[in-house]
Design an enzyme around this catalytic site. Structure first.
Site, PDB file in Angstrom:
ATOM      1  CG  LEU A 387      -1.889  -1.197   1.301  1.00  0.00           C
ATOM      2  CD1 LEU A 387      -2.680  -1.169   2.599  1.00  0.00           C
ATOM      3  CD2 LEU A 387      -2.835  -1.196   0.107  1.00  0.00           C
ATOM      4  CD  GLU A 388       3.785   1.833  -4.349  1.00  0.00           C
ATOM      5  OE1 GLU A 388       3.797   2.901  -5.004  1.00  0.00           O
ATOM      6  OE2 GLU A 388       4.266   0.767  -4.768  1.00  0.00           O
TER       7      GLU A 388
END
Length: 562
Positions: A387-388
């Site tokens: 998850l960026e």
């Protein structure tokens, strides 16, 4: 009489010389002392001065005694607390302090030679900072300081020591040997490790871990994980407490039995692993089926699961048309074939454009249920968290715990945070990794698309060098993750990322530096990490387009590590 006088004179000279020799020897043999006053803040801030009223004393958390310093950076103030300490000229001193909380720095000025300092990123447990300095020919006083960093969380400090020859300014009473630790307990076990915890011992500055009566490692906090154990084997452990006065008696022993081989956090994997992302889309890289993935890859992360309309829930849709008619049945069969060959295939959640959000208890449950459903449907061995766009440590931890309870101890759990996410233990990604450390397989931080970043030595490093990889890995290695949970994530080719590609030789040099202390750049870690887990790349597809140069070089190198 002249002969007698001469003999008497010689005897007097000898006695005088002997007396001087004894006096000199007595001075040389005088015990070193801690020259800092109120070193444990037991008398409030007496002898200490903190900038802008930034410091106070607290009763919790403390490292030793009943008080510690809490200093809060604010605005342009970095919460600098100082003390003038009397020292002797031409002498060497060891400066140390125990810190936790936000970024914390320890240093000394006015030495008359080279002023020194050391620091650490955020730490959720007490960590000792240590450095040495030598005074100049006319130096009789130095200024010892601690400080935090602008905009960061408050830091705590305790048990400061300026240990060396007595400077004549007085100091705190010498420590006594601490008591034996109490409360020793087994936290978790895997097939190759046992995690222990125990109670804090007042006055202790460190702890030693004994297995069957033999010291196997040291710890600065009240927990430790002993690795390299054999499956299904019973082991006995004891703990001692230490400080400058000596080592305590051993604690009461506890016994732990390791799990069967293959249980827990992916321990059926090799000691060193290579992870590769497989693209479920065609973006110009070589289109692959799972069966085409190069044999060097031990973990294959299928990219990506996507968010659904249900908060926290994810789904996966094979891009059959984009992958040349690859069917779901073929996909599942290829996964089973890779697993039969000893590989792990996991589903990756997130990516650059992923918008999966786990921000409350309900979405945490949805996430766990949906990922487990994908594992059952496709045969995935676990999940990768990529998850960026940030994550909530509290609820992502809850989600991963729930998934682990469903999937069992063979769950493979990996993470691929960006560099900024692992700069400090106060960041959500770092917190999550530490929260699930007992079920975590590996964190493969992305050393690309980041620009310059701080290393664990406080220096700024740019992408593209061995130093960038090693100095940033050091933050994770010294920030609470086990070496076996740390991997280096790099692009497989220049086209694989916007920036940050380095040649396989640079990756291999960084692996050597961290595991063996060789092929380092200007940054050299204070110790080596032979158990470092390995390396990751984006992606197997870009690797294939580049003639498998990355997996052939880095893959072989990882598998040849000690």
């Amino acid at each position: 009489m002249p002969a007698l006088r001469r003999a008497a004179g010689v005897l007097a000279a000898v006695l005088t010389a002997s007396a001087l020799s004894l006096a000199t020897a007595g001075q040389a043999a005088a015990a070193d002392v801690n020259n800092a006053k109120n070193a444990g803040y037991e008398s409030g801030l007496t002898n200490w001065t903190c900038s802008a009223g930034s410091g106070t004393t607290v009763s919790s958390p403390v490292h030793g005694g009943s008080a510690a310093l809490r200093a809060t950076p604010a605005g342009q103030d970095n919460a600098r607390c100082t003390q003038a300490v009397a020292v002797r000229p031409n002498s060497t001193y060891t400066l140390s302090a125990w810190v936790r909380g936000g970024y914390a720095y320890l240093g000394v000025t006015g030495t008359g030679t080279t002023d020194v300092s050391t620091w650490t990123p955020d730490s959720s447990s007490w960590k000792q900072l240590t450095t040495t300095f030598t005074t100049g020919a006319s130096t009789s006083s130095v200024t010892v300081y601690t400080h935090g960093w602008y905009g960061q969380a408050p830091y705590y400090a305790d048990d400061v020591s300026v240990f060396g020859p007595d400077g004549g300014g007085g100091g705190d009473p010498e420590p006594t040997i601490p008591a034996a630790p109490a409360g020793l307990a087994v936290s978790t076990t895997t097939s190759s490790s046992v995690s222990l915890s125990w109670n804090t011992v007042p006055g202790a500055t460190g702890y030693n871990v004994y297995r069957a009566g033999t010291k196997v490692q040291s710890a600065t906090g009240t927990s430790a994980t002993v690795t390299g154990l054999s499956p299904s084997t019973s082991y006995s452990f004891q703990i001692t407490a230490t400080n400058t006065a000596g080592e305590s008696a051993k604690s009461t022993a506890v016994t732990a039995t390791t799990a069967q081989s293959g249980d827990g956090g992916g321990t059926a994997l090799p000691k060193h692993v290579v992870t590769g992302y497989w693209q479920n889309f065609n973006n110009g890289a070589t289109v692959q089926r799972i069966s085409d993935v190069q044999s060097q890859y031990d973990i294959i992360a299928v990219a990506f699961a996507e968010a659904t309309a249900t908060p926290g829930a994810v789904t996966f849709n094979l891009d059959s048309s984009g992958l040349g008619g690859y069917t779901v049945d073929q996909f599942k069969a290829d996964i089973r074939a890779k697993q039969a060959a000893g590989k792990k295939v996991i589903i990756s959640v997130g990516g650059e454009t992923g918008r999966v959000s786990v921000g409350d208890a309900a979405s945490a449950t949805n996430f766990a249920n949906s990922v487990y459903s994908l594992m059952q449907t496709y045969g995935f061995d676990g999940v990768d968290i990529d998850l960026e766009n940030g994550l909530n440590a509290t609820y992502m931890t809850q989600a991963l715990r729930s998934l682990s309870a469903k999937a069992g101890p063979s769950l493979i759990l990996t993470m691929a945070p960006q560099t900024i996410d692992m700069q400090s233990t106060s960041n959500g990604y770092f917190q999550t990794a530490l929260n699930v450390k007992d079920i975590l397989t590996v964190v493969n931080m992305q050393y690309y698309n980041s620009g310059s970043m701080l290393g664990c030595d406080g220096k700024v490093y740019s992408q593209g060098s061995v130093d960038f990889l090693t100095a940033l890995a050091c933050i994770q290695l010294e920030g609470g993750l086990a070496p076996s949970q740390v991997g280096l994530g790099l692009p497989a080719s220049p086209r694989g990322a916007g920036s940050g590609y380095v040649s396989p030789t640079i990756v291999n040099n960084a692996l050597d530096c961290l595991t063996k202390g060789t092929n380092c750049g200007s940054f050299k870690p204070s110790r080596t990490y032979p158990a470092l887990r390995g390396a990751m790349t984006w992606s197997t597809n870009w690797d294939a387009l580049a003639g498998n140069a990355w997996s052939n070089s880095v893959g072989a190198h990882v598998h040849g590590l000690p």
